[in-house]
Design an enzyme around this catalytic site. Structure first.
Site, PDB file in Angstrom:
ATOM      1  N   SER A 240       0.820  -1.213   0.000  1.00  0.00           N
ATOM      2  CA  SER A 240       0.000   0.000   0.000  1.00  0.00           C
ATOM      3  C   SER A 240       0.852   1.261   0.000  1.00  0.00           C
ATOM      4  CB  SER A 240      -0.905   0.002   1.233  1.00  0.00           C
ATOM      5  OG  SER A 240      -0.137  -0.056   2.422  1.00  0.00           O
ATOM      6  N   LYS A 241       2.129   1.149   0.352  1.00  0.00           N
ATOM      7  CA  LYS A 241       3.000   2.322   0.477  1.00  0.00           C
ATOM      8  C   LYS A 241       3.384   2.935  -0.865  1.00  0.00           C
ATOM      9  CE  LYS A 241       3.406   2.224   4.996  1.00  0.00           C
ATOM     10  NZ  LYS A 241       2.940   3.323   5.862  1.00  0.00           N
TER      11      LYS A 241
END
Length: 488
Positions: free
Chosen positions: A71-72
């Site tokens: 998700s980063k």
């Protein structure tokens, strides 16, 4: 731009020496112009085997399909875009950031596309494959101890700040305070979930590390429907769930301070999850659903299943899976590591039974603190008739990362006799390496094998230091077993 400096637009021509090569026009074809265009639009998948018997579906938002595997990637692109627009990051600059690995990968991908250098500061609990992954993208990696306070000059926060000051043309995105972190999820992840579920989502669960994901997604979803419940899944020792922030083993989630990117008003409930619960769930999801997820994903799924037990058939639970298990193959998916850390149990007689047999008057874990004196350590060893002590920071229950060394009676007596130290010397300056480690569920045969090479070992139970086991303990146990057999 091509190598000759000619823009490669429609009907592009690339000049190579005296030869001209026409470049195919890709307009209208389903081809991304760069890897950065692949960030986002991650799928939902129902955890159909794990939610069997529950009153509502539990559905995973699979952030593992982002190009960096987590998700980063989303805030990485957003933070660098913002820095470029503001003139904070200039061509040829260096991106410096403390990270648990995933943000570093996202930033490294952006850097590769845009010609920046990268230096990432990580803690020593980071899995080796994550460090190798960052280096694979061309980044420099600096490793710092995890068992220190955030304001300690050795911490990975402080080290990153120092490197920024020392490095020309450096920029630190500072994911813990940069509001483009939650904004990225507010503008992309939240709307995706709302669209994918056609607004039927009723509960959202995610881990809280920097707080960017849960704050950004939660804010967007609550704007669409204020009745949606947002739940943070958190390591038991993390500040979000009321802990002190003392070290825990699960990576990339939880915190030891309150980041500016976390919005507590968005979160309705925080559920503490132990390392053991996180790792077991990560393995269950992998083996039962065929989805290889990391420990922080296990944290989130564990919390989601707990909440889902009390919901109704009209509810829809979405749980965000932040990253893949590929970055944890040497830890939570490694049988030897799980066994050594006390997360699994062997058949037959184990270390746990051996510990129960020994002198019941002995405290489960005797240890010294680094600021104690030689005299104090010797007195403790004499009082309890033990020959060595782990040296650790903090109070019980200890975290594995808080064990920083050991001392033995022979070592201290020798140094005292040789006058290299006196009774008032602090242990921190003379301690030796930490004791070897065994898991509480390992077999007595494994204990015997390890103790052939060392006087004592530190026993772990579910990732935490639990007891010291010595050669004498093993010999006494074996002798007792043989005497029992003779009497029988």
């Amino acid at each position: 731009m091509g190598p000759s400096g000619i823009p490669l637009s429609d009907n592009r021509v690339l000049e190579v020496g005296k030869r001209q090569t026409r470049i195919m026009d890709l307009e209208g074809l389903d081809i991304a112009s760069s890897v950065l265009d692949l960030v986002g639009d991650t799928p939902l998948v129902r955890l159909s085997r794990l939610d069997e018997g529950l009153p509502c579906p539990v559905v995973a938002k699979m952030e593992t399909t982002n190009p960096g595997g987590s998700s980063k990637d989303r805030p990485a692109v957003a933070m660098i875009d913002a820095a470029e627009s503001a003139g904070l990051l200039k061509p040829g600059g260096t991106i410096i950031e403390p990270t648990s690995g995933n943000t570093g990968v996202g930033l490294a991908i952006v850097a590769a596309q845009r010609g920046y250098k990268c230096t990432f500061v990580v803690t020593d609990k980071l899995s080796p494959e994550k460090i190798t992954l960052l280096e694979a993208y061309g980044a420099e990696v600096v490793v710092c101890p995890v068992a220190v306070a955030p304001d300690d000059p050795r911490s990975y926060y402080s080290t990153a700040e120092r490197l920024v000051k020392e490095t020309p043309n450096a920029y630190r995105p500072n994911q813990y305070e940069n509001l483009f972190n939650p904004k990225a999820h507010y503008e992309t992840t939240g709307p995706e979930i709302w669209k994918q579920t056609k607004g039927k989502i009723t509960h959202f669960v995610a881990g809280a590390g920097t707080g960017g994901t849960i704050s950004g997604v939660g804010a967007y979803l609550k704007e669409q429907n204020p009745n949606i419940k947002v739940i943070a899944a958190d390591p038991s020792n993390s500040v979000y769930s009321g802990g002190s922030g003392r070290p825990y083993l699960v990576e990339g989630v939880g915190e030891d301070f309150w980041p500016g990117t976390y919005d507590p008003k968005v979160v309705d409930e925080t559920i503490p999850v132990t390392d053991a619960e996180s790792f077991e769930m990560a393995r269950r999801v992998t083996q039962q659903e065929g989805l290889l997820i990391g420990g922080s994903g296990g944290t989130a799924v564990f919390a989601a299943l707990q909440v889902a037990k009390n919901l109704s058939p009209d509810d829809l639970m979405i749980v965000l899976i932040p990253d893949s298990g590929r970055g944890y193959l040497s830890k939570i998916f490694d049988k030897n590591w799980m066994s050594k850390m006390g997360f699994s149990k062997s058949d037959g007689v184990t270390v746990e039974q051996l510990l129960k047999y020994r002198n019941s008057k002995l405290p489960e874990l005797l240890y010294a603190k680094p600021w104690e004196t030689v005299r104090s350590a010797i007195e403790t060893m004499k009082k309890y008739d033990v020959s060595c002590l782990p040296v650790a920071k903090g109070d019980m229950p200890l975290a594995a990362a808080e064990v920083i060394g050991s001392v033995s009676a022979d070592q201290l007596m020798t140094k005292t006799f040789e006058s290299t130290v006196d009774d008032h010397h602090l242990l921190e300056g003379i301690m030796i390496d930490p004791l070897p480690v065994l898991g509480i569920g390992q077999s007595i045969d494994e204990a015997v094998s390890v103790l052939r090479e060392t006087e004592a070992v530190l026993v772990h139970n579910e990732g935490m230091p639990f007891a010291v086991l010595t050669q004498t303990d093993v010999m006494d146990f074996i002798s007792g077993q043989k005497n029992s057999e003779v009497k029988a």
